[in-house]
Design a protein around this motif. Sequence first.
Motif, mmCIF file in Angstrom:
data_model
loop_
_atom_site.group_PDB
_atom_site.id
_atom_site.type_symbol
_atom_site.label_atom_id
_atom_site.label_comp_id
_atom_site.label_asym_id
_atom_site.label_seq_id
_atom_site.Cartn_x
_atom_site.Cartn_y
_atom_site.Cartn_z
ATOM 1 N N ASP A 57 -11.746 9.333 -0.033
ATOM 2 C CA ASP A 57 -11.307 10.810 -0.464
ATOM 3 C C ASP A 57 -11.986 11.804 0.252
ATOM 4 O OD1 ASP A 57 -9.565 10.170 -2.807
ATOM 5 O OD2 ASP A 57 -11.319 10.100 -4.282
ATOM 6 N N THR A 58 -11.301 12.714 0.603
ATOM 7 C CA THR A 58 -12.022 13.650 1.744
ATOM 8 C C THR A 58 -12.076 15.047 1.224
ATOM 9 O OG1 THR A 58 -9.704 13.956 2.751
ATOM 10 C CG2 THR A 58 -11.175 12.070 3.785
ATOM 11 N N HIS A 59 -11.665 15.387 0.235
ATOM 12 C CA HIS A 59 -11.764 16.728 -0.170
ATOM 13 C C HIS A 59 -13.291 17.283 -0.383
ATOM 14 C CE1 HIS A 59 -7.466 17.632 -0.380
ATOM 15 N NE2 HIS A 59 -7.136 16.568 -0.761
ATOM 16 N N GLU A 60 -13.653 18.134 0.167
ATOM 17 C CA GLU A 60 -14.922 18.497 0.017
ATOM 18 C C GLU A 60 -15.241 19.824 -0.734
ATOM 19 O OE1 GLU A 60 -17.161 16.271 0.778
ATOM 20 O OE2 GLU A 60 -15.983 15.009 2.354
ATOM 21 N N GLY A 61 -16.257 19.833 -1.139
ATOM 22 C CA GLY A 61 -16.629 21.026 -1.962
ATOM 23 C C GLY A 61 -17.099 22.242 -1.010
ATOM 24 N N ALA A 62 -17.467 23.498 -1.673
ATOM 25 C CA ALA A 62 -17.853 24.660 -0.965
ATOM 26 C C ALA A 62 -19.203 24.987 -1.032
ATOM 27 C CB ALA A 62 -16.867 25.812 -1.217
ATOM 28 N N GLU A 135 -1.570 3.388 -6.870
ATOM 29 C CA GLU A 135 -1.790 1.927 -6.568
ATOM 30 C C GLU A 135 -2.912 1.877 -5.200
ATOM 31 O OE1 GLU A 135 1.736 -0.651 -6.219
ATOM 32 O OE2 GLU A 135 1.924 -0.503 -8.406
ATOM 33 N N HIS A 136 -2.700 2.764 -4.227
ATOM 34 C CA HIS A 136 -3.449 2.829 -3.004
ATOM 35 C C HIS A 136 -4.169 4.143 -2.815
ATOM 36 C CE1 HIS A 136 -1.200 -0.868 -1.859
ATOM 37 N NE2 HIS A 136 -0.352 -0.375 -2.426
ATOM 38 N N SER A 137 -4.142 5.127 -3.866
ATOM 39 C CA SER A 137 -5.018 6.194 -3.745
ATOM 40 C C SER A 137 -4.436 7.079 -2.555
ATOM 41 C CB SER A 137 -6.361 5.970 -4.020
ATOM 42 O OG SER A 137 -7.200 7.076 -4.513
ATOM 43 N N ASP A 138 -3.193 7.088 -2.320
ATOM 44 C CA ASP A 138 -3.008 7.726 -0.948
ATOM 45 C C ASP A 138 -2.980 9.345 -1.188
ATOM 46 O OD1 ASP A 138 -1.460 7.547 1.664
ATOM 47 O OD2 ASP A 138 -0.159 8.883 0.823
ATOM 48 N N ASN A 139 -3.722 9.896 -0.193
ATOM 49 C CA ASN A 139 -4.028 11.243 -0.522
ATOM 50 C C ASN A 139 -2.784 12.081 0.080
ATOM 51 O OD1 ASN A 139 -6.740 11.305 -1.109
ATOM 52 N ND2 ASN A 139 -7.664 11.125 0.834
ATOM 53 N N ASP A 140 -2.190 11.685 1.165
ATOM 54 C CA ASP A 140 -0.831 12.360 1.427
ATOM 55 C C ASP A 140 0.034 12.417 0.502
ATOM 56 O OD1 ASP A 140 -2.158 13.138 4.012
ATOM 57 O OD2 ASP A 140 -1.111 11.341 5.185
ATOM 58 N N THR A 142 -0.279 12.293 -2.601
ATOM 59 C CA THR A 142 -0.932 12.990 -3.722
ATOM 60 C C THR A 142 -0.875 14.557 -3.416
ATOM 61 O OG1 THR A 142 -2.794 11.413 -4.163
ATOM 62 C CG2 THR A 142 -3.124 13.650 -5.141
ATOM 63 N N SER A 143 -1.080 15.042 -2.217
ATOM 64 C CA SER A 143 -0.777 16.431 -1.667
ATOM 65 C C SER A 143 0.749 16.881 -1.792
ATOM 66 C CB SER A 143 -1.285 16.569 -0.425
ATOM 67 O OG SER A 143 -2.795 16.580 -0.234
ATOM 68 N N ALA A 144 1.466 16.062 -1.594
ATOM 69 C CA ALA A 144 2.863 16.385 -1.837
ATOM 70 C C ALA A 144 3.090 16.632 -3.311
ATOM 71 C CB ALA A 144 3.920 15.231 -1.363
ATOM 72 N N LEU A 145 3.007 15.558 -4.040
ATOM 73 C CA LEU A 145 3.133 15.810 -5.580
ATOM 74 C C LEU A 145 2.361 17.060 -6.169
ATOM 75 C CD1 LEU A 145 3.271 12.400 -6.816
ATOM 76 C CD2 LEU A 145 5.344 13.876 -6.158
ATOM 77 N N TRP A 146 1.139 17.226 -5.725
ATOM 78 C CA TRP A 146 0.286 18.556 -6.064
ATOM 79 C C TRP A 146 1.012 19.677 -5.922
ATOM 80 C CZ3 TRP A 146 -3.455 19.757 -9.054
ATOM 81 C CH2 TRP A 146 -4.461 20.876 -8.979
ATOM 82 N N ARG A 147 1.638 19.899 -4.592
ATOM 83 C CA ARG A 147 2.331 21.023 -4.255
ATOM 84 C C ARG A 147 3.655 21.153 -5.242
ATOM 85 N NH1 ARG A 147 1.263 19.297 0.865
ATOM 86 N NH2 ARG A 147 3.015 18.363 1.182
ATOM 87 N N GLN A 148 4.276 19.883 -5.480
ATOM 88 C CA GLN A 148 5.656 19.941 -6.320
ATOM 89 C C GLN A 148 5.075 20.489 -7.608
ATOM 90 O OE1 GLN A 148 8.170 16.369 -5.906
ATOM 91 N NE2 GLN A 148 8.271 16.506 -8.075
ATOM 92 N N ILE A 149 4.096 20.237 -8.383
ATOM 93 C CA ILE A 149 3.961 20.636 -9.785
ATOM 94 C C ILE A 149 3.220 21.959 -9.686
ATOM 95 C CG2 ILE A 149 3.427 18.281 -10.545
ATOM 96 C CD1 ILE A 149 0.444 19.156 -10.519
#
Length: 319
Positions: A57-62, A135-140, A142-149
């Motif tokens: 996972d690569t999303h970092e805090g501020a 199943e593979h914790s793919d970030n890309d 996830t980002s696509a579905l995050w935008r979709q919702i």
Amino acid sequence: MPYRLFSLSRPHSMGGHRGRRAVACAGVILASVTTFLSLDAITAEPARAATSSSHTDTHEGAAGPMEKKPEARVTAAVLSLDGAHPEPTVYGADTPYDTASIIKVDILAAVLLQAQDEGRSLTPQEEEYAKAMIEHSDNDSTSALWRQIGLAPGLEAANKRLGLTATKGGPGPLWGLTQTTASDQIRLLRVLFDTGPATHTKATDATDASVAKDAKDAEDSTTLNEASRAYIRTLMAHVADDQAWGVSAAGPGAEWALKNGWLQRSTTGLWDINSVGQVTVEGHRYLVAVLSDGNTSMKDGISVVEHAARTAVSSASAR
């Protein structure tokens, strides 16, 4: 739903998935973790390097620079689906943690709710994203579905329908910085895995059958229907082998369905390590959520989470 809060150091009262063995994680728990996890005697040793993984996972805090590293902390929540207690037990402070990749289960629930509202099944593209995300914790994916919702507002709208009360979506595209509590994760897991007798009332005549159908239709219109729940459960039971750790270590020979999250913070170098799911130990089903942060390495964090999961399930089985 009431929640019972317990100290990890001394519990006291205040109120067909595919089974696979978890990957062995032999890291020794740091002494600093004992603030929240001291049920068993722990021997402190120097931290080891983080385990390798095909995904990070690569999303970092501020957060800004810190003068000294904080102590690691961990909170575990457990609910026996076969026991007499209708509410979960929480060990440690039930305060917010960053989700990292455990949020991917919640995101998929929101996607499925939107599809239900539109009276359709997932598209082939959505199914591809969902499978890769869980199943593979793919970030890309996830980002696509995050935008979709609809980013955080879409997630929070779905969670209101699912009964979650303490989960706040991450800022902008940073889904991994969504904050949640262990008890809220049990609420989500209960939606997915609790298929108890209340949801399967046997009708005694045609009138009762009609009433039961109307009630089921009303439920399906506001929350996840059984097909959607079963879909998520199936994906969680088939995560990649290198991610089959965490709550799966709750008992010997446990059958499980889970999602893990791991995130190294750029400002401190410390790790958030989380694991949520259902485990079946000696024929009994448990919902387990373990959240942690401030771990010196991924390997040590996994050890902390697995120890907490075993402790929570062992305590639940003894009640």
